[in-house]
Design a protein around this motif. Structure first.
Motif, PDB file in Angstrom:
ATOM      1  N   UNK A 152     -62.963 -33.813   1.100  1.00 41.30           N
ATOM      2  CA  UNK A 152     -62.065 -33.791  -0.043  1.00 41.30           C
ATOM      3  C   UNK A 152     -61.539 -32.368  -0.215  1.00 41.30           C
ATOM      4  N   UNK A 153     -60.220 -32.263  -0.341  1.00 39.39           N
ATOM      5  CA  UNK A 153     -59.620 -30.937  -0.492  1.00 39.39           C
ATOM      6  C   UNK A 153     -59.473 -30.602  -1.966  1.00 39.39           C
ATOM      7  N   UNK A 154     -59.624 -29.353  -2.310  1.00 38.02           N
ATOM      8  CA  UNK A 154     -59.467 -28.960  -3.715  1.00 38.02           C
ATOM      9  C   UNK A 154     -58.016 -29.121  -4.153  1.00 38.02           C
ATOM     10  N   UNK A 155     -57.835 -29.494  -5.396  1.00 38.82           N
ATOM     11  CA  UNK A 155     -56.484 -29.670  -5.934  1.00 38.82           C
ATOM     12  C   UNK A 155     -55.878 -28.317  -6.273  1.00 38.82           C
ATOM     13  N   UNK A 156     -54.606 -28.222  -5.987  1.00 41.52           N
ATOM     14  CA  UNK A 156     -53.894 -26.997  -6.334  1.00 41.52           C
ATOM     15  C   UNK A 156     -53.250 -27.178  -7.697  1.00 41.52           C
ATOM     16  N   UNK A 157     -53.266 -26.151  -8.459  1.00 42.52           N
ATOM     17  CA  UNK A 157     -52.571 -26.194  -9.743  1.00 42.52           C
ATOM     18  C   UNK A 157     -51.265 -25.426  -9.597  1.00 42.52           C
ATOM     19  N   UNK A 158     -50.247 -25.978 -10.190  1.00 39.81           N
ATOM     20  CA  UNK A 158     -48.928 -25.338 -10.107  1.00 39.81           C
ATOM     21  C   UNK A 158     -48.889 -24.129 -11.011  1.00 39.81           C
ATOM     22  N   UNK A 159     -48.481 -23.025 -10.431  1.00 41.88           N
ATOM     23  CA  UNK A 159     -48.327 -21.810 -11.231  1.00 41.88           C
ATOM     24  C   UNK A 159     -46.865 -21.653 -11.605  1.00 41.88           C
ATOM     25  N   UNK A 160     -46.582 -21.188 -12.801  1.00 45.68           N
ATOM     26  CA  UNK A 160     -45.178 -20.994 -13.177  1.00 45.68           C
ATOM     27  C   UNK A 160     -44.539 -19.935 -12.279  1.00 45.68           C
ATOM     28  N   UNK A 161     -43.296 -20.173 -11.968  1.00 47.68           N
ATOM     29  CA  UNK A 161     -42.573 -19.228 -11.120  1.00 47.68           C
ATOM     30  C   UNK A 161     -42.325 -17.933 -11.880  1.00 47.68           C
ATOM     31  N   UNK A 162     -42.511 -16.843 -11.174  1.00 48.44           N
ATOM     32  CA  UNK A 162     -42.241 -15.542 -11.794  1.00 48.44           C
ATOM     33  C   UNK A 162     -40.753 -15.248 -11.716  1.00 48.44           C
ATOM     34  N   UNK A 163     -40.164 -14.740 -12.784  1.00 49.52           N
ATOM     35  CA  UNK A 163     -38.734 -14.427 -12.733  1.00 49.52           C
ATOM     36  C   UNK A 163     -38.482 -13.275 -11.772  1.00 49.52           C
ATOM     37  N   UNK A 164     -37.403 -13.384 -11.032  1.00 48.57           N
ATOM     38  CA  UNK A 164     -37.027 -12.299 -10.133  1.00 48.57           C
ATOM     39  C   UNK A 164     -36.384 -11.194 -10.951  1.00 48.57           C
ATOM     40  N   UNK A 165     -36.770  -9.990 -10.680  1.00 50.08           N
ATOM     41  CA  UNK A 165     -36.231  -8.865 -11.441  1.00 50.08           C
ATOM     42  C   UNK A 165     -34.808  -8.520 -11.022  1.00 50.08           C
ATOM     43  N   UNK A 166     -34.425  -8.899  -9.803  1.00 51.01           N
ATOM     44  CA  UNK A 166     -33.091  -8.552  -9.340  1.00 51.01           C
ATOM     45  C   UNK A 166     -32.085  -9.691  -9.533  1.00 51.01           C
ATOM     46  N   UNK A 167     -32.477 -10.737 -10.242  1.00 47.06           N
ATOM     47  CA  UNK A 167     -31.586 -11.878 -10.450  1.00 47.06           C
ATOM     48  C   UNK A 167     -30.684 -11.595 -11.645  1.00 47.06           C
ATOM     49  N   UNK A 168     -29.391 -11.393 -11.375  1.00 44.39           N
ATOM     50  CA  UNK A 168     -28.450 -11.085 -12.444  1.00 44.39           C
ATOM     51  C   UNK A 168     -27.559 -12.259 -12.781  1.00 44.39           C
ATOM     52  N   UNK A 169     -27.825 -13.410 -12.251  1.00 42.96           N
ATOM     53  CA  UNK A 169     -27.019 -14.577 -12.558  1.00 42.96           C
ATOM     54  C   UNK A 169     -25.881 -14.749 -11.568  1.00 42.96           C
TER      55      UNK A 169
END
Length: 61
Positions: A1-18
């Motif tokens: 049996x494999x351990x379940x992964x928990x979803x981590x929230x995505x980190x915002x990219x610092x260089x994302x200007x839209x």
């Protein structure tokens, strides 16, 4: 049996200007659409407005 992964929230990219070019395109297309509609419907709207004003001002007690 494999351990379940928990979803981590995505980190915002610092260089994302839209999506600036996308917003510029949307703004220009909207302005173009308004100008095109005004060119087609402008005379009819002006005539309707003038007729309404003349009917209101023509009523005298």
């Amino acid at each position: 049996m494999t351990p379940q992964r928990t979803a981590r929230p995505a980190r915002p990219r610092l260089d994302d200007r839209g999506d600036v070019p996308g917003w510029v395109l949307v703004t220009l297309m909207t302005a173009g659409l308004v100008i095109a509609l005004w060119a087609v419907a402008g005379p009819a709207l002006t005539e309707t407005f003038d007729t309404a004003i003349s009917r209101v001002t023509a009523v005298r007690p």
